[in-house]
Design a protein around this motif. Structure first.
Motif, short mmCIF file in Angstrom:
data_model
loop_
_atom_site.label_atom_id
_atom_site.label_comp_id
_atom_site.label_asym_id
_atom_site.label_seq_id
_atom_site.Cartn_x
_atom_site.Cartn_y
_atom_site.Cartn_z
N LEU A 19 -20.60 -41.87 -4.43
CA LEU A 19 -21.63 -42.76 -4.97
C LEU A 19 -22.13 -43.73 -3.91
O LEU A 19 -23.35 -43.99 -3.81
N THR A 20 -21.23 -44.29 -3.12
CA THR A 20 -21.63 -45.21 -2.05
C THR A 20 -22.52 -44.53 -1.02
O THR A 20 -23.55 -45.09 -0.58
N ILE A 21 -22.15 -43.33 -0.62
CA ILE A 21 -22.96 -42.60 0.36
C ILE A 21 -24.32 -42.24 -0.23
O ILE A 21 -25.35 -42.32 0.47
N LEU A 53 -31.81 -45.63 2.95
CA LEU A 53 -32.35 -45.27 4.26
C LEU A 53 -33.54 -44.32 4.17
O LEU A 53 -34.17 -44.04 5.19
N GLY A 54 -33.82 -43.82 2.96
CA GLY A 54 -34.95 -42.92 2.79
C GLY A 54 -34.64 -41.46 2.99
O GLY A 54 -35.56 -40.65 3.19
N MET A 55 -33.38 -41.07 2.92
CA MET A 55 -33.01 -39.67 3.08
C MET A 55 -33.42 -38.85 1.86
O MET A 55 -33.33 -39.32 0.73
N PRO A 56 -33.88 -37.62 2.05
CA PRO A 56 -34.19 -36.77 0.90
C PRO A 56 -32.92 -36.27 0.22
O PRO A 56 -31.90 -36.03 0.89
N THR A 57 -32.98 -36.11 -1.08
CA THR A 57 -31.87 -35.62 -1.90
C THR A 57 -30.55 -36.32 -1.57
O THR A 57 -29.58 -35.67 -1.18
N PRO A 58 -30.49 -37.64 -1.70
CA PRO A 58 -29.23 -38.32 -1.37
C PRO A 58 -28.10 -37.97 -2.34
O PRO A 58 -26.92 -38.02 -1.97
N PHE A 59 -28.46 -37.59 -3.58
CA PHE A 59 -27.43 -37.22 -4.56
C PHE A 59 -26.66 -35.99 -4.10
O PHE A 59 -25.44 -35.89 -4.31
N VAL A 60 -27.34 -35.05 -3.46
CA VAL A 60 -26.68 -33.83 -2.98
C VAL A 60 -25.64 -34.18 -1.92
O VAL A 60 -24.50 -33.68 -1.93
N PHE A 61 -26.02 -35.07 -1.00
CA PHE A 61 -25.08 -35.44 0.05
C PHE A 61 -23.92 -36.27 -0.48
O PHE A 61 -22.80 -36.22 0.05
N GLY A 62 -24.17 -37.06 -1.55
CA GLY A 62 -23.07 -37.80 -2.17
C GLY A 62 -22.05 -36.89 -2.81
O GLY A 62 -20.83 -37.08 -2.64
N VAL A 63 -22.52 -35.88 -3.53
CA VAL A 63 -21.61 -34.91 -4.14
C VAL A 63 -20.88 -34.11 -3.06
O VAL A 63 -19.68 -33.83 -3.17
N MET A 64 -21.59 -33.76 -2.00
CA MET A 64 -20.95 -33.05 -0.89
C MET A 64 -19.84 -33.89 -0.26
O MET A 64 -18.75 -33.38 0.02
#
Length: 398
Positions: free
Chosen positions: A249-251, A258-269
């Motif tokens: 969740l923090t990530i 920061l404006g990254m695309p699909t931040p939810f995907v990287f959080g789950v990863m």
């Protein structure tokens, strides 16, 4: 004479069973001990080989069973709390927990399916853009590529033109994906159904374990060991799952800022891969760095995203997790890498995810038995030994 014949026969039998000139007793004992140890070592090796083969070839059966046991251990404190404090039966609380867990995984998978599919389809374009932005690093790589092409050309020139190259037709990507989805769905279904049965059974397994011992002291010891192992493992799994979820969740929030695309995907990863010490965090940082370089124009600004992920992982690994879980469950780094490599070879990605929890289960179990304590000591980190030294010095008189 008949009496003498009987006596001679008896004497002969005694001589056959107990020779008049036996070998020295110490030599017999040493040889017997050597043979027994050799036999035990051979039987142990054969058993381990059979076990590995069974786990590999029957992974479709053992994988959901292992996942169900770990999930049941993690959710057991919640079921027990619901029965003691809220008066909810095991069957009802287990059903609610399993339905909620299954729904959470289903919703998360549905939300991830779109962005992940889009990211996979755009992989060639991402690679092209990454190559263009890292143009300065292309010269050495192109030089090596040209050398490789020249080697291939020389090898083809030396090949006999009459020799025909046979290539096996591989199944298509869609058929492989469909097979993986079907296998994964079956594994998830079996896992949650078995977890429901284990949680709903209550104390049945503990009663069966106690009934298998005869003496009251043995029953008490077995019950104490089982409860201690369950308490440590359940608290560890539940705590580490919550920590990984908060990390993801923090990530997600940081990458979104920061404006990254699909931040939810990287959080789950990040949350999933954090079950793999060191390797999971490194993989997340590399993937986030690649997408950031492609997404942003300036390389310096793009490096903020992987730097933020690195800072979160350092904070979690060096401060948060050791403070909450404690030093007792810290594991040997070499044992962790060996376990991750072994289980990933055995069961793939799922095996890599559950390698560390299984290692904790083995360590806690071995710590409760004197004959296996050396195994638990090997799996523990060096910090545990360092912490015991001051206590030993306090006991000794100065």
């Amino acid at each position: 004479m008949p009496h003498d014949n009987k006596t001679s026969v008896a004497d002969a039998e005694n001589e056959l069973i107990y020779p008049a000139h036996p070998l020295p007793e110490s030599g017999n004992l040493q040889n017997l001990t050597k043979y027994v140890r050799t036999g035990r070592a051979m039987l142990t090796g054969i058993f381990l080989m059979i076990l590995v083969y069974a786990l590999y070839f029957a992974r479709d059966f053992f994988m959901p069973v292992t996942l169900a046991i770990l999930l049941a251990l993690m959710l057991t404190p919640i079921v027990r709390f619901s029965k003691k404090r809220l008066g909810i039966s095991e069957a009802i609380s287990a059903t609610l927990l399993v339905v909620l867990s299954f729904s959470f995984i289903g919703v998360t998978g549905y939300l991830l399916s779109g962005p992940v599919t889009e990211m996979v389809s755009e992989a060639p374009e991402i690679g092209r853009e990454l190559t263009e932005k890292l143009h300065r690093l292309r010269a050495p790589a192109e030089h090596l590529l040209n050398i490789s092409k020249q080697v291939d050309q020389v090898a083809q020139m030396g090949q006999d033109p009459k020799v025909q190259t046979v290539s096996l037709a591989q199944p298509g990507i869609l058929s492989q994906a469909a097979g993986n989805v079907l296998s994964g769905g079956t594994t998830i279904a079996v896992t949650f159904i078995l977890t429901l049965f284990i949680l709903a059974s209550g104390t049945m397994f503990y009663e069966k374990i106690i009934q298998s011992f005869g003496k009251l002291s043995e029953k008490k010891r077995a019950l104490r060991v089982v409860y201690d192992v369950e308490q440590v493992i359940s608290s560890y799994l539940l705590t580490i799952t919550v920590i990984n979820g908060l990390l993801g969740l923090t990530i997600s929030l940081g990458l979104w800022a920061l404006g990254m695309p699909t931040p939810f995907v990287f959080g789950v990863m990040a949350a999933l891969l954090n079950f793999l010490p060191y390797i999971g965090a490194l993989t997340t940082i590399v993937v986030v760095g690649i997408i950031a370089i492609v997404s942003f124009d300036q390389i310096a600004y793009a490096m903020l995203a992987p730097a933020f992920v690195l800072a979160c992982n350092i904070l979690e690994g060096q401060i948060v997790t050791p403070t909450i879980i404690g030093r007792r469950l810290e594991l040997n780094t070499v044992a962790v890498f060996v376990a991750v490599a072994f289980w990933s070879w055995l069961w793939g990605f799922i095996g890599a995810l559950i390698a560390v929890p299984l290692l904790v289960v083995i360590k806690v179990f071995c710590d409760h038995f004197e004959t296996l304590r050396h195994v638990g000591n090997f799996l523990s980190a060096q910090a545990a030994e360092d912490e015991r030294e001051p206590e030993e010095r306090k006991v000794k008189p100065s």
